[in-house]
Design a protein around this motif. Structure first.
Motif, PDB file in Angstrom:
ATOM      1  N   LEU A   1       0.926  -1.188  -0.191  1.00 38.02           N
ATOM      2  CA  LEU A   1      -0.009  -0.054   0.128  1.00 38.02           C
ATOM      3  C   LEU A   1       0.987   1.223  -0.004  1.00 38.02           C
ATOM      4  O   LEU A   1       0.472   2.108  -0.900  1.00 38.02           O
ATOM      5  CB  LEU A   1      -0.898  -0.024   1.162  1.00 38.02           C
ATOM      6  N   ARG A   2       1.937   1.232   0.798  1.00 40.38           N
ATOM      7  CA  ARG A   2       2.794   2.378   0.709  1.00 40.38           C
ATOM      8  C   ARG A   2       3.241   2.683  -0.837  1.00 40.38           C
ATOM      9  O   ARG A   2       3.487   3.714  -1.058  1.00 40.38           O
ATOM     10  CB  ARG A   2       3.751   2.288   1.895  1.00 40.38           C
TER      11      ARG A   2
ATOM     12  N   GLU B   1      -6.360  -1.994  -3.441  1.00 40.46           N
ATOM     13  CA  GLU B   1      -6.889  -2.590  -4.848  1.00 40.46           C
ATOM     14  C   GLU B   1      -7.693  -1.454  -5.332  1.00 40.46           C
ATOM     15  O   GLU B   1      -7.785  -1.127  -6.781  1.00 40.46           O
ATOM     16  CB  GLU B   1      -7.898  -3.786  -4.356  1.00 40.46           C
ATOM     17  N   LEU B   2      -8.471  -0.599  -4.548  1.00 46.67           N
ATOM     18  CA  LEU B   2      -9.081   0.448  -5.075  1.00 46.67           C
ATOM     19  C   LEU B   2      -8.357   1.579  -5.714  1.00 46.67           C
ATOM     20  O   LEU B   2      -8.664   1.976  -6.452  1.00 46.67           O
ATOM     21  CB  LEU B   2      -9.789   0.958  -3.998  1.00 46.67           C
ATOM     22  N   LEU B   3      -7.112   1.708  -5.078  1.00 48.16           N
ATOM     23  CA  LEU B   3      -6.238   2.695  -5.732  1.00 48.16           C
ATOM     24  C   LEU B   3      -5.450   2.426  -6.934  1.00 48.16           C
ATOM     25  O   LEU B   3      -5.169   3.105  -7.751  1.00 48.16           O
ATOM     26  CB  LEU B   3      -5.005   3.071  -4.740  1.00 48.16           C
TER      27      LEU B   3
ATOM     28  N   LEU C   1      -6.833  -6.010   6.334  1.00 49.37           N
ATOM     29  CA  LEU C   1      -7.810  -6.007   5.412  1.00 49.37           C
ATOM     30  C   LEU C   1      -8.316  -4.880   4.843  1.00 49.37           C
ATOM     31  O   LEU C   1      -8.159  -4.554   3.556  1.00 49.37           O
ATOM     32  CB  LEU C   1      -8.875  -6.781   5.973  1.00 49.37           C
ATOM     33  N   ASP C   2      -8.333  -3.705   5.629  1.00 50.48           N
ATOM     34  CA  ASP C   2      -8.991  -2.393   5.157  1.00 50.48           C
ATOM     35  C   ASP C   2      -7.619  -1.855   4.270  1.00 50.48           C
ATOM     36  O   ASP C   2      -8.012  -1.352   3.344  1.00 50.48           O
ATOM     37  CB  ASP C   2      -9.057  -1.341   6.369  1.00 50.48           C
ATOM     38  N   GLN C   3      -6.307  -1.999   4.540  1.00 53.57           N
ATOM     39  CA  GLN C   3      -5.210  -1.624   3.500  1.00 53.57           C
ATOM     40  C   GLN C   3      -5.146  -2.375   2.301  1.00 53.57           C
ATOM     41  O   GLN C   3      -4.900  -1.768   1.208  1.00 53.57           O
ATOM     42  CB  GLN C   3      -3.881  -1.781   4.514  1.00 53.57           C
TER      43      GLN C   3
END
Length: 475
Positions: free
Chosen positions: A149-150, A353-355, A346-348
């Motif tokens: 994510l980062r 995925e959305l980004l 899970l939120d990350q």
């Protein structure tokens, strides 16, 4: 504004109206000492009688207080409350005598400027759940955030003209957590922190809890960078919190020139800038050229950026982030331990995925928000034609000037009639902005139309209510 008073008649009423507007807008702070009548008359080229009459009117209205030998200073009048008995809905109204309450499905909540999840949300969740077993064998704690994510967040900044490495990103549990963390690292109790007026209310709460000394600057008419720079120096500002992209609640977008000048002002004042980019990905025209981020003009690590998934992606994903220099990022990771150890895995994964498909989300948001904005604006122009507002080019809300300092009373009456709005003073540090309300347009157009109808009834009821009398003095 005061310099134009001579263009209207009677001049004393025009001068009083100009000073009143400056106070209500927050551009003239409360308890500000006003010039002596003789001095102001000389400065404006008016007679002293004219200035005296203007001050008398302002005193009668409650916007100026005076004491013999001590001078005059700005103030706010008592808030006017609505009448106890509701007026019936007008013919053709969309609701009857039984007023909706907050747990009623017909109650309309315009207090929350957050939309539902985008269309690709389910697919993103499925992909994230499929990815989750790769992480479940470990402890699940990544204090700086998941590396994947980062990396995606850093790539997003790089694509916007701000080269960024993953080690400059700290993933947080929402933007509010990010800002609270920054207040503890960048500011000490008693430090001067500059805030916009109006601004995001929960940022004010975080700063108050930290014990910061708030230094407001008015932005209803945009950012006066020269004034901001002077205030930074005079107040010895340690940190400035601002929302340069579709500002919450005004919807204003800071120009590139102002961003460059603001960063230069922070450098000269030895202050940190903390821009909140929660709304940066919400232009109503996704194809329009984007203004570079504030960090694009920074070469000394003074700009520390807050980002968030809540507005663009979904508020239920409690994921935010901070972009900083790598050394400051390491300090932030250590400082977060008393708050939380790490953000949910899970939120990350869902946010990542959305980004990766962020352009689809931006296009969807632009279409729905533009439709809502235009529907709400059309309804307000028809039902409340004296209200003033700009049509923002992005963001999620209209910042409406209602023409009278009754926003708090309006909010109370509107809630009884089935629609919740947030009054202007909530967005200020010192109780001004009583003639503004924020109106998000994240709900469907038909719902926004009903909300406007209820607001019109509430406003007319408040207008008809008797003004509160000030309590007599006891001596």
């Amino acid at each position: 504004m005061v310099g134009d008073v001579g263009r209207e008649r009677p001049v004393y009423a025009s001068l009083a109206r100009s000073v009143r507007a400056l106070v209500l807008d927050g551009r003239l702070a409360l308890r500000t000492r006003l010039p002596a009548e003789r001095d102001l008359a000389a400065a404006l080229g008016l007679s002293r009688t004219t200035v005296t009459a203007a001050y008398d009117r302002l005193r009668d209205e409650g916007y100026v207080e005076s004491r013999q030998g001590a001078g005059s200073w700005t103030a706010l009048p008592p808030v006017r409350m609505s009448s106890a008995e509701p007026r019936p809905a007008p013919p053709g109204g969309r609701y009857g005598k039984v007023h909706p309450v907050p747990d009623d499905p017909s109650f309309i909540d315009l207090g929350c400027a957050t939309p539902g999840a985008p269309a690709i949300f389910d697919a993103a969740v499925a992909a994230a759940v499929a990815e989750l077993p790769r992480y479940s064998s470990g402890p699940g704690y990544e204090p700086a955030g998941l590396p994947g994510l980062r990396e995606v967040i850093a790539d997003g900044y790089t694509a916007r003209g701000v080269p960024t490495r993953p080690d400059q990103i700290v993933v947080t549990t929402g933007a509010q957590h990010a800002f609270t963390l920054l207040t503890h690292v960048l500011a000490e109790t008693g430090d001067a922190v500059m805030v916009e007026r109006p601004t995001y209310p929960h940022a004010l709460g975080a700063l108050r809890r930290r014990g910061a000394r708030l230094v407001p600057v008015g932005v209803n008419e945009g950012w006066d960078v020269e004034l901001i720079a002077g205030t930074m120096r005079q107040a010895a500002v340690r940190m400035a919190y601002l929302v340069p992209d579709f500002q919450n609640p005004t919807g204003l977008l800071m120009s590139a020139d102002d961003r460059a000048a603001l960063v230069d002002a922070a450098r000269r004042a030895d202050a940190f800038l903390v821009p909140d980019e929660t709304f940066a990905d919400l232009p109503h025209d996704p194809g329009a050229p984007r203004v570079p981020p504030l960090a694009a003009f920074d070469s000394g690590g003074r700009v520390v950026t807050v980002g968030s998934a809540s507005k663009l992606l979904w508020g239920g994903l409690r994921i935010g982030w901070i972009r900083a220099t790598a050394p400051l990022a390491r300090r932030l990771v250590l400082a977060r331990e008393p708050f939380d150890m790490a953000s949910p895995v899970l939120d990350q994964l869902i946010v990542r995925e959305l980004l990766l498909r962020v352009e689809e989300v931006r296009a969807e948001r632009a279409e729905t928000l533009l439709r809502g904005r235009d529907a709400l604006a059309a309804a307000l122009r028809e039902l409340l034609p004296d209200w003033e507002f700009r049509l923002p080019d992005g963001g999620m809300s209209l910042w409406a000037r209602i023409g009278a300092p009754v926003a708090t009373a309006l909010a109370e009456t509107a809630e009884r009639l089935g629609v919740r709005v947030v009054a202007g003073p909530v967005f200020g540090a010192d109780g001004v902005l009583e003639d503004y309300v924020r109106l998000p347009y994240v709900l469907p157009p038909d719902t926004l139309r009903v909300a406007a109808e209820r607001l019109a009834v509430a406003f007319h009821e408040v207008e008809a209510a008797p003004a509160a009398r000030p309590l007599p003095a006891y001596v």
